[in-house]
Design a protein around this motif. Structure first.
Motif, PDB file in Angstrom:
ATOM      1  N   LEU A 120    -120.697 -47.246 -40.977  1.00  5.56           N
ATOM      2  CA  LEU A 120    -120.635 -48.535 -40.278  1.00  5.56           C
ATOM      3  C   LEU A 120    -121.026 -49.691 -41.186  1.00  5.56           C
ATOM      4  N   ASP A 121    -122.036 -49.481 -42.001  1.00  7.94           N
ATOM      5  CA  ASP A 121    -122.511 -50.552 -42.880  1.00  7.94           C
ATOM      6  C   ASP A 121    -121.549 -50.853 -44.026  1.00  7.94           C
ATOM      7  N   ALA A 122    -120.598 -49.949 -44.287  1.00  9.21           N
ATOM      8  CA  ALA A 122    -119.586 -50.193 -45.321  1.00  9.21           C
ATOM      9  C   ALA A 122    -118.339 -50.875 -44.765  1.00  9.21           C
ATOM     10  N   ASP A 123    -118.256 -51.014 -43.454  1.00 13.30           N
ATOM     11  CA  ASP A 123    -117.106 -51.665 -42.814  1.00 13.30           C
ATOM     12  C   ASP A 123    -117.085 -53.143 -43.212  1.00 13.30           C
ATOM     13  N   PRO A 124    -115.929 -53.660 -43.632  1.00 10.89           N
ATOM     14  CA  PRO A 124    -115.853 -55.076 -43.995  1.00 10.89           C
ATOM     15  C   PRO A 124    -116.321 -56.025 -42.894  1.00 10.89           C
ATOM     16  N   TYR A 125    -116.118 -55.682 -41.635  1.00 12.93           N
ATOM     17  CA  TYR A 125    -116.640 -56.533 -40.563  1.00 12.93           C
ATOM     18  C   TYR A 125    -118.154 -56.698 -40.699  1.00 12.93           C
ATOM     19  N   TYR A 126    -118.848 -55.616 -40.999  1.00 13.82           N
ATOM     20  CA  TYR A 126    -120.302 -55.681 -41.156  1.00 13.82           C
ATOM     21  C   TYR A 126    -120.677 -56.370 -42.466  1.00 13.82           C
ATOM     22  N   VAL A 127    -120.046 -55.956 -43.549  1.00 10.56           N
ATOM     23  CA  VAL A 127    -120.355 -56.495 -44.883  1.00 10.56           C
ATOM     24  C   VAL A 127    -120.161 -58.009 -44.922  1.00 10.56           C
ATOM     25  N   GLU A 128    -119.108 -58.508 -44.252  1.00  6.58           N
ATOM     26  CA  GLU A 128    -118.770 -59.931 -44.316  1.00  6.58           C
ATOM     27  C   GLU A 128    -119.306 -60.731 -43.136  1.00  6.58           C
ATOM     28  N   GLU A 131    -123.127 -58.085 -32.790  1.00 10.89           N
ATOM     29  CA  GLU A 131    -123.894 -57.047 -32.103  1.00 10.89           C
ATOM     30  C   GLU A 131    -123.172 -55.717 -32.248  1.00 10.89           C
ATOM     31  N   ARG A 132    -123.959 -54.649 -32.363  1.00  7.42           N
ATOM     32  CA  ARG A 132    -123.379 -53.310 -32.500  1.00  7.42           C
ATOM     33  C   ARG A 132    -124.237 -52.328 -31.715  1.00  7.42           C
ATOM     34  N   THR A 133    -123.604 -51.507 -30.887  1.00  7.01           N
ATOM     35  CA  THR A 133    -124.325 -50.452 -30.184  1.00  7.01           C
ATOM     36  C   THR A 133    -123.704 -49.110 -30.566  1.00  7.01           C
ATOM     37  N   VAL A 134    -124.557 -48.125 -30.712  1.00  7.72           N
ATOM     38  CA  VAL A 134    -124.137 -46.778 -31.093  1.00  7.72           C
ATOM     39  C   VAL A 134    -124.699 -45.812 -30.058  1.00  7.72           C
ATOM     40  N   ARG A 135    -123.812 -44.997 -29.508  1.00  3.12           N
ATOM     41  CA  ARG A 135    -124.250 -43.970 -28.563  1.00  3.12           C
ATOM     42  C   ARG A 135    -123.627 -42.644 -28.969  1.00  3.12           C
ATOM     43  N   VAL A 147    -119.012 -46.375 -30.708  1.00  3.92           N
ATOM     44  CA  VAL A 147    -119.582 -47.587 -31.294  1.00  3.92           C
ATOM     45  C   VAL A 147    -118.856 -48.794 -30.712  1.00  3.92           C
ATOM     46  N   GLU A 148    -119.628 -49.693 -30.121  1.00  2.00           N
ATOM     47  CA  GLU A 148    -119.089 -50.947 -29.608  1.00  2.00           C
ATOM     48  C   GLU A 148    -119.641 -52.091 -30.442  1.00  2.00           C
ATOM     49  N   GLN A 149    -118.758 -53.018 -30.784  1.00  2.00           N
ATOM     50  CA  GLN A 149    -119.155 -54.166 -31.599  1.00  2.00           C
ATOM     51  C   GLN A 149    -118.682 -55.451 -30.931  1.00  2.00           C
ATOM     52  N   THR A 150    -119.483 -56.479 -31.042  1.00  2.00           N
ATOM     53  CA  THR A 150    -119.094 -57.813 -30.609  1.00  2.00           C
ATOM     54  C   THR A 150    -118.871 -58.638 -31.864  1.00  2.00           C
ATOM     55  N   TYR A 151    -117.754 -59.352 -31.888  1.00  2.00           N
ATOM     56  CA  TYR A 151    -117.379 -60.112 -33.082  1.00  2.00           C
ATOM     57  C   TYR A 151    -117.994 -61.502 -33.101  1.00  2.00           C
ATOM     58  N   ALA A 187    -110.279 -63.399 -40.041  1.00  2.00           N
ATOM     59  CA  ALA A 187    -110.033 -63.413 -41.483  1.00  2.00           C
ATOM     60  C   ALA A 187    -110.346 -62.061 -42.119  1.00  2.00           C
ATOM     61  N   VAL A 188    -111.257 -61.320 -41.520  1.00  2.00           N
ATOM     62  CA  VAL A 188    -111.702 -60.039 -42.081  1.00  2.00           C
ATOM     63  C   VAL A 188    -110.881 -58.867 -41.535  1.00  2.00           C
ATOM     64  N   ARG A 189    -110.182 -59.076 -40.433  1.00  2.00           N
ATOM     65  CA  ARG A 189    -109.484 -57.985 -39.738  1.00  2.00           C
ATOM     66  C   ARG A 189    -108.593 -57.132 -40.643  1.00  2.00           C
ATOM     67  N   PRO A 190    -107.777 -57.682 -41.535  1.00  2.00           N
ATOM     68  CA  PRO A 190    -106.939 -56.805 -42.378  1.00  2.00           C
ATOM     69  C   PRO A 190    -107.761 -55.812 -43.209  1.00  2.00           C
ATOM     70  N   ARG A 191    -108.873 -56.240 -43.769  1.00  2.00           N
ATOM     71  CA  ARG A 191    -109.716 -55.345 -44.561  1.00  2.00           C
ATOM     72  C   ARG A 191    -110.408 -54.315 -43.668  1.00  2.00           C
TER      73      ARG A 191
END
Length: 93
Positions: A63-71, A76-80, A6-10, A17-21
């Motif tokens: 993935l959808d429960a990750d704080p990065y996604y939630v907040e 962008e997110r790619t899943v392979r 999984v690759e994500q673009t921030y 601010a979300v990184r610790p969570r």
């Protein structure tokens, strides 16, 4: 179990601010064996994580429960799906 890369673009103004969570969440997934390796790429513009999950639907829930996604810190997110054939992470080679 399947492996996924999984690759994500921030979103630049949100991810720090979300990184610790986010890291706390991923640490719990490491402890249960769901995350093999994770880390930032390209000078903190995004991240890469290798997951193990039963299927894409289970992975999507993770993935959808990750704080990065939630907040809203992911632009962008790619899943392979990944099929490792050699490596130290593989118990039965």
């Amino acid at each position: 179990m399947a492996w996924f890369v999984v690759e994500q673009t921030y979103v630049p103004e949100k991810f720090a601010a979300v990184r610790p969570r986010h890291r706390e969440y991923l640490s719990s997934l490491v402890a249960e064996g769901t995350v093999a390796v994770a880390g930032p790429v390209d000078g903190d513009t995004g991240g890469l994580v290798i997951y193990r999950a039963n299927d894409r639907e289970e992975l999507r829930k993770i993935l959808d429960a990750d704080p990065y996604y939630v907040e809203g810190a992911i632009s962008e997110r790619t899943v392979r799906e990944f099929t490792p054939v050699l490596g130290a992470w593989l118990k039965d080679q």
